[in-house]
Design a protein around this motif. Structure first.
Motif, PDB file in Angstrom:
ATOM      1  N   SER A   1      12.624   9.553   2.086  1.00 37.82           N
ATOM      2  CA  SER A   1      11.901   9.700   0.822  1.00 37.82           C
ATOM      3  C   SER A   1      11.185   8.378   0.581  1.00 37.82           C
ATOM      4  N   PRO A   2       9.958   8.438   0.068  1.00 32.51           N
ATOM      5  CA  PRO A   2       9.234   7.185  -0.191  1.00 32.51           C
ATOM      6  C   PRO A   2      10.019   6.235  -1.105  1.00 32.51           C
ATOM      7  N   LYS A   3      10.664   6.774  -2.106  1.00 39.53           N
ATOM      8  CA  LYS A   3      11.405   5.929  -3.052  1.00 39.53           C
ATOM      9  C   LYS A   3      12.526   5.165  -2.344  1.00 39.53           C
TER      10      LYS A   3
ATOM     11  N   LEU B   1       0.836  -1.202   0.000  1.00 42.05           N
ATOM     12  CA  LEU B   1       0.000   0.000   0.000  1.00 42.05           C
ATOM     13  C   LEU B   1       0.873   1.254   0.000  1.00 42.05           C
ATOM     14  N   PHE B   2       1.935   1.250   0.782  1.00 39.14           N
ATOM     15  CA  PHE B   2       2.892   2.360   0.801  1.00 39.14           C
ATOM     16  C   PHE B   2       3.432   2.626  -0.606  1.00 39.14           C
ATOM     17  N   ALA B   3       3.749   1.560  -1.326  1.00 38.29           N
ATOM     18  CA  ALA B   3       4.314   1.683  -2.674  1.00 38.29           C
ATOM     19  C   ALA B   3       3.364   2.400  -3.625  1.00 38.29           C
ATOM     20  N   ARG B   4       2.073   2.254  -3.406  1.00 39.76           N
ATOM     21  CA  ARG B   4       1.084   2.943  -4.248  1.00 39.76           C
ATOM     22  C   ARG B   4       0.892   4.399  -3.825  1.00 39.76           C
TER      23      ARG B   4
ATOM     24  N   LEU C   1       3.332   4.992   6.820  1.00 38.25           N
ATOM     25  CA  LEU C   1       2.159   5.855   6.689  1.00 38.25           C
ATOM     26  C   LEU C   1       2.331   6.865   5.565  1.00 38.25           C
ATOM     27  N   CYS C   2       3.554   7.069   5.136  1.00 37.71           N
ATOM     28  CA  CYS C   2       3.887   8.231   4.302  1.00 37.71           C
ATOM     29  C   CYS C   2       4.289   7.874   2.879  1.00 37.71           C
ATOM     30  N   GLY C   3       3.578   6.981   2.251  1.00 41.27           N
ATOM     31  CA  GLY C   3       3.852   6.654   0.858  1.00 41.27           C
ATOM     32  C   GLY C   3       3.640   7.847  -0.069  1.00 41.27           C
ATOM     33  N   ALA C   4       2.781   8.756   0.329  1.00 45.17           N
ATOM     34  CA  ALA C   4       2.527   9.967  -0.459  1.00 45.17           C
ATOM     35  C   ALA C   4       3.479  11.098  -0.071  1.00 45.17           C
TER      36      ALA C   4
END
Length: 144
Positions: free
Chosen positions: A122-124, A51-54, A82-85
Motif C-alpha cells: 500500500s502506498p501509505k 514524488l511517490f508521496a504525492r 512507481l506506484c504512489g497512486a
C-alpha cells in the motif's frame, strides 16, 4: 542540494509548488547516473520518495527513467516507488501511454508483481518505510 537540504526545504511530503524543483533535481541525478558522473548519495531516492508521496501519475515515467538510468539507481530505487497512486492505477496509466518507456515500465512492473514484490503493498505503508529510513535526517529538519 543534498538530502538534508532537500528534506529541510521540501519535507518528505512536499507541497505542490515544490514539485517542479524536485522533478528537476531527479532529472539531474538521473543524467549524472547515465553519464557516470558523481551523484549526491540518496538524493535521487529522496526525490522519488517525495514524488511517490504525492501520488501523481505524471511522475511515474520520470521515476522510471531515473530507475532505468543505470545500475546504481536501478538497484536503489524500489519498483514500488512507481506506484504512489496505487498499483492498479499505475498499471492502467502505463497501459494507456503510447511511449516506449511506458511499455517497458509496465512490463517490468507486471514481472515484479508476479514475483511477489507487491504482496501487501500500500502506498501509505511504503511511505512509512521511508519515514523510518529518512527519519534521523527528517527529525533534524523543521518540515514534514
Amino acid at each position: 542540494m543534498n538530502v538534508k537540504e532537500s528534506l529541510k526545504r521540501f519535507g518528505l511530503v512536499p507541497r505542490h509548488e515544490a514539485l517542479p524543483k524536485i522533478r528537476a533535481l531527479l532529472a539531474n541525478e538521473a543524467e549524472a547516473e547515465r553519464l557516470g558522473e558523481g551523484r549526491e548519495e540518496d538524493l535521487a531516492l529522496l526525490c522519488c520518495v517525495q514524488l511517490f508521496a504525492r501520488g501523481l501519475l505524471e511522475d511515474v515515467l520520470l521515476i522510471w527513467n531515473a530507475k532505468s538510468a543505470g545500475m546504481d539507481l536501478g538497484a536503489s530505487l524500489d519498483v514500488q516507488l512507481l506506484c504512489g497512486a496505487g498499483l492498479e492505477t499505475t498499471k492502467s496509466f502505463l497501459a494507456s501511454q503510447s511511449r516506449a518507456d511506458a511499455a517497458l515500465a509496465l512490463h517490468y512492473l507486471v514481472q515484479c508483481e508476479r514475483a511477489g514484490d507487491f504482496e501487501g503493498f500500500s502506498p501509505k505503508e511504503h511511505l512509512a518505510r521511508y519515514r523510518d529510513y529518512f527519519g534521523p535526517l527528517r527529525n533534524a529538519c523543521t518540515r514534514d
